[in-house]
Scaffold this active site. Structure first.
Site, PDB file in Angstrom:
ATOM      1  N   ASP A   1      -0.341  -8.567 -44.586  1.00 43.67           N
ATOM      2  CA  ASP A   1      -1.567  -8.295 -45.354  1.00 43.67           C
ATOM      3  C   ASP A   1      -2.605  -7.499 -44.582  1.00 43.67           C
ATOM      4  O   ASP A   1      -3.630  -7.121 -45.150  1.00 43.67           O
ATOM      5  CB  ASP A   1      -2.185  -9.628 -45.801  1.00 43.67           C
ATOM      6  CG  ASP A   1      -1.401 -10.202 -46.956  1.00 43.67           C
ATOM      7  OD1 ASP A   1      -0.898 -11.332 -46.819  1.00 43.67           O
ATOM      8  OD2 ASP A   1      -1.249  -9.499 -47.959  1.00 43.67           O
TER       9      ASP A   1
ATOM     10  N   HIS B   1       0.962 -16.318 -38.969  1.00 44.82           N
ATOM     11  CA  HIS B   1       2.079 -16.476 -39.903  1.00 44.82           C
ATOM     12  C   HIS B   1       2.838 -17.737 -39.536  1.00 44.82           C
ATOM     13  O   HIS B   1       2.954 -18.070 -38.360  1.00 44.82           O
ATOM     14  CB  HIS B   1       3.028 -15.266 -39.816  1.00 44.82           C
ATOM     15  CG  HIS B   1       3.917 -15.141 -40.998  1.00 44.82           C
ATOM     16  ND1 HIS B   1       5.061 -15.882 -41.127  1.00 44.82           N
ATOM     17  CD2 HIS B   1       3.823 -14.409 -42.130  1.00 44.82           C
ATOM     18  CE1 HIS B   1       5.641 -15.590 -42.272  1.00 44.82           C
ATOM     19  NE2 HIS B   1       4.915 -14.698 -42.909  1.00 44.82           N
TER      20      HIS B   1
HETATM   21  C1  SDX Z   1       1.734 -13.980 -46.352  1.00 39.89           C
HETATM   22  O1  SDX Z   1       5.297 -17.346 -45.746  1.00 39.89           O
HETATM   23  C2  SDX Z   1       5.375 -16.100 -45.884  1.00 39.89           C
HETATM   24  O2  SDX Z   1       6.356 -15.473 -45.581  1.00 39.89           O
HETATM   25  C3  SDX Z   1       4.135 -15.447 -46.410  1.00 39.89           C
HETATM   26  C4  SDX Z   1       4.208 -13.924 -46.462  1.00 39.89           C
HETATM   27  C5  SDX Z   1       5.225 -13.498 -47.475  1.00 39.89           C
HETATM   28  O3  SDX Z   1       5.734 -12.388 -47.317  1.00 39.89           O
HETATM   29  O4  SDX Z   1       5.406 -14.221 -48.463  1.00 39.89           O
HETATM   30  O5  SDX Z   1       4.579 -13.430 -45.205  1.00 39.89           O
HETATM   31  C6  SDX Z   1       2.900 -13.276 -46.906  1.00 39.89           C
HETATM   32  O6  SDX Z   1       1.307 -14.911 -46.963  1.00 39.89           O
HETATM   33  C7  SDX Z   1       1.102 -13.524 -45.061  1.00 39.89           C
HETATM   34  C8  SDX Z   1      -0.064 -14.475 -44.640  1.00 39.89           C
HETATM   35  C9  SDX Z   1      -1.338 -14.012 -45.372  1.00 39.89           C
HETATM   36  N1  SDX Z   1      -2.428 -14.991 -45.096  1.00 39.89           N
HETATM   37  C10 SDX Z   1      -3.414 -14.726 -44.209  1.00 39.89           C
HETATM   38  O7  SDX Z   1      -3.487 -13.702 -43.544  1.00 39.89           O
HETATM   39  C11 SDX Z   1      -4.487 -15.806 -44.118  1.00 39.89           C
HETATM   40  C12 SDX Z   1      -4.786 -16.103 -42.649  1.00 39.89           C
HETATM   41  N2  SDX Z   1      -3.565 -16.689 -42.058  1.00 39.89           N
HETATM   42  C13 SDX Z   1      -3.580 -18.127 -41.854  1.00 39.89           C
HETATM   43  O8  SDX Z   1      -4.171 -18.845 -42.899  1.00 39.89           O
HETATM   44  C14 SDX Z   1      -2.251 -18.675 -41.349  1.00 39.89           C
HETATM   45  O9  SDX Z   1      -1.847 -17.900 -40.311  1.00 39.89           O
HETATM   46  C15 SDX Z   1      -1.092 -18.832 -42.323  1.00 39.89           C
HETATM   47  C16 SDX Z   1      -1.466 -19.577 -43.556  1.00 39.89           C
HETATM   48  C17 SDX Z   1      -0.546 -17.494 -42.683  1.00 39.89           C
HETATM   49  C18 SDX Z   1      -0.004 -19.614 -41.561  1.00 39.89           C
HETATM   50  O10 SDX Z   1      -0.539 -20.839 -41.324  1.00 39.89           O
HETATM   51  P1  SDX Z   1       0.261 -21.995 -40.560  1.00 39.89           P
HETATM   52  O11 SDX Z   1       1.656 -21.628 -40.256  1.00 39.89           O
HETATM   53  O12 SDX Z   1       0.035 -23.245 -41.314  1.00 39.89           O
HETATM   54  O13 SDX Z   1      -0.441 -21.954 -39.180  1.00 39.89           O
HETATM   55  P2  SDX Z   1      -1.487 -23.021 -38.731  1.00 39.89           P
HETATM   56  O14 SDX Z   1      -2.624 -23.041 -39.705  1.00 39.89           O
HETATM   57  O15 SDX Z   1      -0.746 -24.277 -38.430  1.00 39.89           O
HETATM   58  O16 SDX Z   1      -2.028 -22.356 -37.389  1.00 39.89           O
HETATM   59  C19 SDX Z   1      -1.420 -22.627 -36.155  1.00 39.89           C
HETATM   60  C20 SDX Z   1      -2.536 -22.365 -35.173  1.00 39.89           C
HETATM   61  C21 SDX Z   1      -3.813 -23.116 -35.561  1.00 39.89           C
HETATM   62  O17 SDX Z   1      -4.512 -23.304 -34.356  1.00 39.89           O
HETATM   63  P3  SDX Z   1      -4.672 -24.852 -33.837  1.00 39.89           P
HETATM   64  O18 SDX Z   1      -5.411 -25.558 -34.945  1.00 39.89           O
HETATM   65  O19 SDX Z   1      -3.248 -25.349 -33.667  1.00 39.89           O
HETATM   66  O20 SDX Z   1      -5.442 -24.704 -32.565  1.00 39.89           O
HETATM   67  O21 SDX Z   1      -2.887 -20.975 -35.213  1.00 39.89           O
HETATM   68  C22 SDX Z   1      -4.220 -20.841 -35.686  1.00 39.89           C
HETATM   69  C23 SDX Z   1      -4.596 -22.147 -36.376  1.00 39.89           C
HETATM   70  O22 SDX Z   1      -5.998 -22.341 -36.286  1.00 39.89           O
HETATM   71  N3  SDX Z   1      -4.226 -19.761 -36.682  1.00 39.89           N
HETATM   72  C24 SDX Z   1      -5.199 -18.871 -36.793  1.00 39.89           C
HETATM   73  C25 SDX Z   1      -4.805 -18.028 -37.834  1.00 39.89           C
HETATM   74  N4  SDX Z   1      -3.623 -18.429 -38.331  1.00 39.89           N
HETATM   75  C26 SDX Z   1      -3.258 -19.518 -37.613  1.00 39.89           C
HETATM   76  N5  SDX Z   1      -6.350 -18.721 -36.128  1.00 39.89           N
HETATM   77  C27 SDX Z   1      -7.137 -17.682 -36.494  1.00 39.89           C
HETATM   78  N6  SDX Z   1      -6.822 -16.832 -37.501  1.00 39.89           N
HETATM   79  C28 SDX Z   1      -5.665 -16.966 -38.177  1.00 39.89           C
HETATM   80  N7  SDX Z   1      -5.369 -16.124 -39.171  1.00 39.89           N
END
Ligand code: SDX
Length: 379
Positions: A316, A262
């Protein structure tokens, strides 16, 4: 040249507005709606009471809540012309695309340039909250070749949606659990779809267009579509023994694990905690679910491997397991997220009207200057 504040991709950590609607503490895992903890609201409130709190800014009196509920009940039906338009949606359309189209269609019938009329604002809030669930359920019936099911005035908001969807009156526990799910998904500060709603609202377009913008944004798998993906992932894993190798593989391929991570929460999403409790309550009543055990094992393994990076379950992760047990098809999970988040979108729409300043950010230009226009024959 204008002095820039530092650019952050995805505007991470950049305030886009001042707001008093909800508050999130990502380190402590706190979520409050108008200052009230989500745990309190889901213990004793209802989704419509929560929607009233978010949109009008305070908890309704008994009389105000009764009027609001009756207003919503009266406006739940959708006109035959909108139903006829929805019959043109192909059965194969994703329900989020059908919802975006029908939300915009509401604008054809109800939009007026009257944002300075409090009665227009009130009516728009009621019509959108009341009709979005009916349209989601109507599309589901139509894609199966049926007519839409008329809302049942003897059922409250949550029970009526399940009735219009499944053609049977839900068990009170199912309706109560579904109502809590709606409250959990109602609002979450400046997430992508709410930001879309704010930008659209800032041009003073009508609220129907604001909601259509937000629905289109929520449809993306990184935002609302993740709950549908989580179930697909669990079906893919298919057994407890496969969980570890499956996770290894995702991490090795640097793939995002759906339902985890998140932008703000760096601990387990408080909504995931509550949804997990609802899942356990539901499974106690309606029978054990082997996917739930796999989900708990998945969470344990991922916490071990990615916990130090702040990757924990988000809202989710468990919601799909609850919806599946309620007999809801997985491609309707995100439309249900939209049904709930309409409350937050409308709250921010109203709040932006008071800000009354069109969103128009700037950029850091990285292109050329004084480039020549190359004649076709020389390209
Ligand atoms: C919702 O914003 C909100 O409030 C949204 C929400 C709402 O109520 O409206 O809370 C609802 O959208 C929940 C999120 C649902 N989406 C998912 O579950 C999809 C998987 N999640 C990721 O795509 C991600 O965590 C996000 C999109 C939710 C957040 O992405 P960010 O903040 O842009 O995080 P990032 O991509 O910069 O990640 C930071 C690090 C990265 O590692 P590095 O590249 O720095 O080494 O964390 C890792 C990412 O690779 N990472 C994950 C991960 N999420 C982040 N690694 C593995 N699995 C994941 N799910």
């Amino acid at each position: 040249t204008a002095t820039f504040c530092e650019y952050k991709p995805g505007l991470e950590g950049i305030p886009a507005t001042k707001s008093s609607i909800s508050f999130v503490d990502g380190q402590k895992g706190i979520l409050e709606y108008r200052g009230i903890a989500i745990e309190e609201l889901t213990k004793q409130g209802s989704f419509l009471e929560t929607a009233y709190l978010l949109i009008w800014g305070k908890l309704p009196s008994e009389q105000q809540l009764k009027e609001f509920q009756n207003d919503i009940l009266y406006h739940r039906r959708i006109k035959y012309r909108i139903r006829d338009m929805m019959k043109c949606c192909p059965e194969t359309a994703h329900p989020m695309d059908a919802l975006q189209t029908s939300a915009a269609a509401l604008g054809l019938f109800y939009a007026r340039r009257a944002l300075d009329d409090p009665e227009y604002i009130r009516k728009a809030v009621v019509r959108i909250l009341a009709k979005i669930p009916t349209m989601v359920a109507a599309f589901h019936q139509m894609r199966r070749g049926n007519d839409a099911i008329t809302p049942n005035d003897n059922l409250d908001y949550a029970a009526n949606f399940l009735y219009m969807l499944t053609e049977r009156e839900p068990h009170p526990l199912e309706a109560q659990i579904f109502d809590v799910c709606l409250t959990l998904h109602a609002e979450h500060t400046i997430n992508a779809s709410t930001f879309s709603a704010m930008v659209t609202a800032s041009t003073l377009t009508d609220p129907y267009a604001v909601v259509a913008s937000a629905v289109g944004t929520l449809a993306g798998p990184l935002h609302g579509g993740a709950n549908e993906e989580v179930l697909l992932m669990l079906e893919n894993i298919d057994s407890l023994e496969n969980v570890e190798p499956f996770v290894q593989n995702l991490i090795a391929n640097k793939q995002k694990i759906m339902g985890f991570g998140h932008r703000v929460y760096k601990v387990k999403d408080p909504r995931a905690r509550i949804l997990q409790g609802l899942a356990e309550k539901l499974f106690d009543q309606t029978g054990h679910d082997r996917y739930y055990e796999m989900a708990v094992e998945l969470e344990r393994i991922i916490e071990g491997k990615l916990g130090q990076k702040g990757i924990y379950p988000n809202v989710d992760f468990y919601s799909g397991l609850v919806y599946r047990k309620l007999g809801i098809p997985s491609d309707l999970f995100t439309p249900i997220f939209a049904i709930a988040r309409v409350a937050g979108w409308l709250a921010h729409w109203k709040e932006q009207l008071a800000v009354n300043r069109i969103f128009r950010p700037t950029q850091i230009y990285t292109g050329e200057h004084n480039a020549p226009y190359i004649p076709m024959e020389e390209r």
